[in-house]
Motif scaffolding. Structure first.
Motif, PDB file in Angstrom:
ATOM      1  N   ARG A 194      14.534   0.139  -5.042  1.00  0.00           N
ATOM      2  CA  ARG A 194      14.083  -0.778  -6.094  1.00  0.00           C
ATOM      3  C   ARG A 194      14.730  -0.452  -7.439  1.00  0.00           C
ATOM      4  O   ARG A 194      15.038  -1.352  -8.230  1.00  0.00           O
ATOM      5  CB  ARG A 194      12.559  -0.749  -6.219  1.00  0.00           C
ATOM      6  N   THR A 276      12.792 -13.014   3.021  1.00  0.00           N
ATOM      7  CA  THR A 276      11.767 -12.667   2.031  1.00  0.00           C
ATOM      8  C   THR A 276      10.635 -13.691   2.047  1.00  0.00           C
ATOM      9  O   THR A 276       9.467 -13.342   1.851  1.00  0.00           O
ATOM     10  CB  THR A 276      12.393 -12.557   0.629  1.00  0.00           C
ATOM     11  N   HIS A 280       6.750 -13.047   2.620  1.00  0.00           N
ATOM     12  CA  HIS A 280       5.710 -13.613   1.748  1.00  0.00           C
ATOM     13  C   HIS A 280       4.640 -14.329   2.575  1.00  0.00           C
ATOM     14  O   HIS A 280       3.435 -14.167   2.337  1.00  0.00           O
ATOM     15  CB  HIS A 280       6.367 -14.573   0.747  1.00  0.00           C
ATOM     16  N   TYR A 284       3.347  -9.561   3.040  1.00  0.00           N
ATOM     17  CA  TYR A 284       3.949  -8.283   2.659  1.00  0.00           C
ATOM     18  C   TYR A 284       4.441  -8.304   1.211  1.00  0.00           C
ATOM     19  O   TYR A 284       4.393  -7.302   0.516  1.00  0.00           O
ATOM     20  CB  TYR A 284       5.132  -7.924   3.566  1.00  0.00           C
ATOM     21  N   ILE A 285       4.972  -9.447   0.800  1.00  0.00           N
ATOM     22  CA  ILE A 285       5.586  -9.606  -0.523  1.00  0.00           C
ATOM     23  C   ILE A 285       4.720 -10.554  -1.337  1.00  0.00           C
ATOM     24  O   ILE A 285       4.403 -11.654  -0.866  1.00  0.00           O
ATOM     25  CB  ILE A 285       7.015 -10.173  -0.388  1.00  0.00           C
ATOM     26  N   ASN A 286       4.368 -10.163  -2.555  1.00  0.00           N
ATOM     27  CA  ASN A 286       3.563 -11.063  -3.382  1.00  0.00           C
ATOM     28  C   ASN A 286       4.431 -12.154  -4.019  1.00  0.00           C
ATOM     29  O   ASN A 286       5.670 -12.102  -3.954  1.00  0.00           O
ATOM     30  CB  ASN A 286       2.766 -10.292  -4.441  1.00  0.00           C
ATOM     31  N   ASP A 289       7.128 -10.955  -6.654  1.00  0.00           N
ATOM     32  CA  ASP A 289       8.332 -10.327  -6.100  1.00  0.00           C
ATOM     33  C   ASP A 289       9.191 -11.335  -5.343  1.00  0.00           C
ATOM     34  O   ASP A 289      10.429 -11.274  -5.390  1.00  0.00           O
ATOM     35  CB  ASP A 289       7.953  -9.166  -5.182  1.00  0.00           C
ATOM     36  N   THR A 336       9.146  -5.400   3.285  1.00  0.00           N
ATOM     37  CA  THR A 336       7.710  -5.239   3.084  1.00  0.00           C
ATOM     38  C   THR A 336       7.393  -5.005   1.610  1.00  0.00           C
ATOM     39  O   THR A 336       6.250  -5.094   1.188  1.00  0.00           O
ATOM     40  CB  THR A 336       7.155  -4.080   3.926  1.00  0.00           C
ATOM     41  N   LYS A 337       8.440  -4.682   0.848  1.00  0.00           N
ATOM     42  CA  LYS A 337       8.404  -4.644  -0.609  1.00  0.00           C
ATOM     43  C   LYS A 337       9.848  -4.545  -1.063  1.00  0.00           C
ATOM     44  O   LYS A 337      10.741  -4.264  -0.242  1.00  0.00           O
ATOM     45  CB  LYS A 337       7.586  -3.452  -1.129  1.00  0.00           C
ATOM     46  N   HIS A 340      12.224  -1.664   0.433  1.00  0.00           N
ATOM     47  CA  HIS A 340      11.865  -1.189   1.776  1.00  0.00           C
ATOM     48  C   HIS A 340      11.807  -2.363   2.751  1.00  0.00           C
ATOM     49  O   HIS A 340      11.207  -3.394   2.459  1.00  0.00           O
ATOM     50  CB  HIS A 340      10.509  -0.492   1.767  1.00  0.00           C
TER      51      HIS A 340
END
Length: 357
Positions: A194, A276, A280, A284-286, A289, A336-337, A340
């Motif tokens: 990140r 991604t 979402h 996993y992803i807000n 992000d 997952t973020k 990562h």
């Protein structure tokens, strides 16, 4: 600016990645790694007028032959694999010949595959001239040609003797090709780090202006990450597969639309957006992000929408031929973020349909 060196640690097959300015004209770099007297430089008709003479001058101590391919993804084929092998045979090239790939990913992948097969293996050197090949395809020894039914489906693992990354070659790169390379750069941030991702957002203006210090920083970090992954998983049995973020979707786009219609990096960029979005949808992803990934990819002049003509069936048809398929189960690299990713094999067609809307 002095050269920067990174080592790819693979026991007796370890090799250096040298990054710097004017490397193509540094004869001593080539003389250090070429063992025999005969060298064949393989390039394409776009790169040759720009850099072939510089390179052949650096190789003045050797017996040098040159071969030029047409420029384009469609020439990364068995037809040109055979043509290059025929050229080597016609010119009596023995096992001590060294092949040099001067060009982007098409040239590097094709020459590497020839080097893996010609007389059961000869030395080769990568001199990548596009951002995409500098940060990704020239490092790690994955070589291949395309088949009408799938990208990179015929190939071999063959490590180079060295990779010489001359950042001056990026000054002649069309903006669209530079953007395509940035897709692979952004990938490293999403998959592994990140902090690196954040630096790409903050330094975007300087990177797009091709500031040498920023280019060296970005290319060096990408190569460090890839060298570490390759050293741990050379033949992609585990963690190295994470480098394929966006590629399952992207390869499907390339195969369906026709190789070269979408550049590889463009297809990967869109593939990363789709992967991604899958993350979402799965929670996993807000939203913040997800939006950051999409806006950052778009800000580097890359596409974020799939081809309007492609349906779920079109994607699935190609995905089922993907190299990551095991026991007829499709596997996806999913963030997952930011920083990562994981490999997931439980993605349903219903989820894919939601992703591809």
């Amino acid at each position: 600016m002095s050269n920067t060196e990174i080592q790819v640690s693979l026991a007796e097959r370890s090799y250096p990645i040298i990054i710097g300015r004017g490397l193509i004209q540094q004869a001593q770099q080539f003389e250090k790694v070429i063992k025999g007297s005969k060298v064949v430089v393989i390039t394409n008709t776009t790169v040759a007028p720009l850099y072939l003479e510089q390179l052949t001058q650096s190789l003045s101590k050797f017996d040098v032959l040159t071969y030029q391919l047409p420029d384009g993804e469609q020439y990364k084929s068995l037809e040109y694999f055979e043509k290059i092998n025929s050229f080597l045979l016609e010119h009596n090239c023995a096992r001590d010949v060294t092949l040099i790939a001067l060009g982007g990913g098409v040239v590097g992948d094709l020459v590497g595959f020839v080097a893996a097969c010609y007389q059961r293996g000869v030395d080769f050197i990568q001199v990548p001239t596009t951002l995409l090949s500098q940060v990704d395809s020239s490092v790690g020894g994955k070589t291949a040609v395309n088949h009408p039914l799938g990208k990179n489906m015929i190939g071999a693992f063959k490590q180079p003797e060295a990779v010489f990354i001359d950042i001056d070659s990026l000054s002649s790169l069309p903006a669209r090709e530079f953007a395509a390379g940035m897709a692979e750069v952004l990938k490293y941030g999403i998959v592994f780090e990140r902090e690196f991702w954040q630096s790409l957002i903050e330094a975007k203006t300087q990177i797009l202006a091709l500031e040498p210090a920023q280019l060296v920083r970005v290319i060096k970090r990408c190569c460090e990450i890839k060298a570490e992954i390759v050293a741990a998983d050379e033949t992609e049995r585990g963690a190295r597969a994470l480098l394929n973020l966006g590629h399952t979707f992207g390869h499907a786009i390339e195969a369906e639309m026709g190789y070269g219609v979408w550049l590889h990096g463009e297809a990967v960029a869109t593939g990363m957006v789709l992967a991604t979005r899958l993350a979402h949808i799965r929670g996993y992803i807000n939203q913040q992000d997800f939006d950051e990934v999409v806006t950052t990819i778009e800000s580097y002049n890359l596409p974020i929408h799939k081809p309007s003509s492609m349906t779920l069936d079109d994607f699935v048809k190609h995905m089922k031929r993907d190299k990551k398929v095991q026991a007829n189960v499709m596997r996806f690299i999913v963030p997952t973020k930011i920083g990562h990713c994981e490999i997931m094999s439980d993605v349903t067609e219903a989820e894919l349909n939601s992703v591809l809307v």
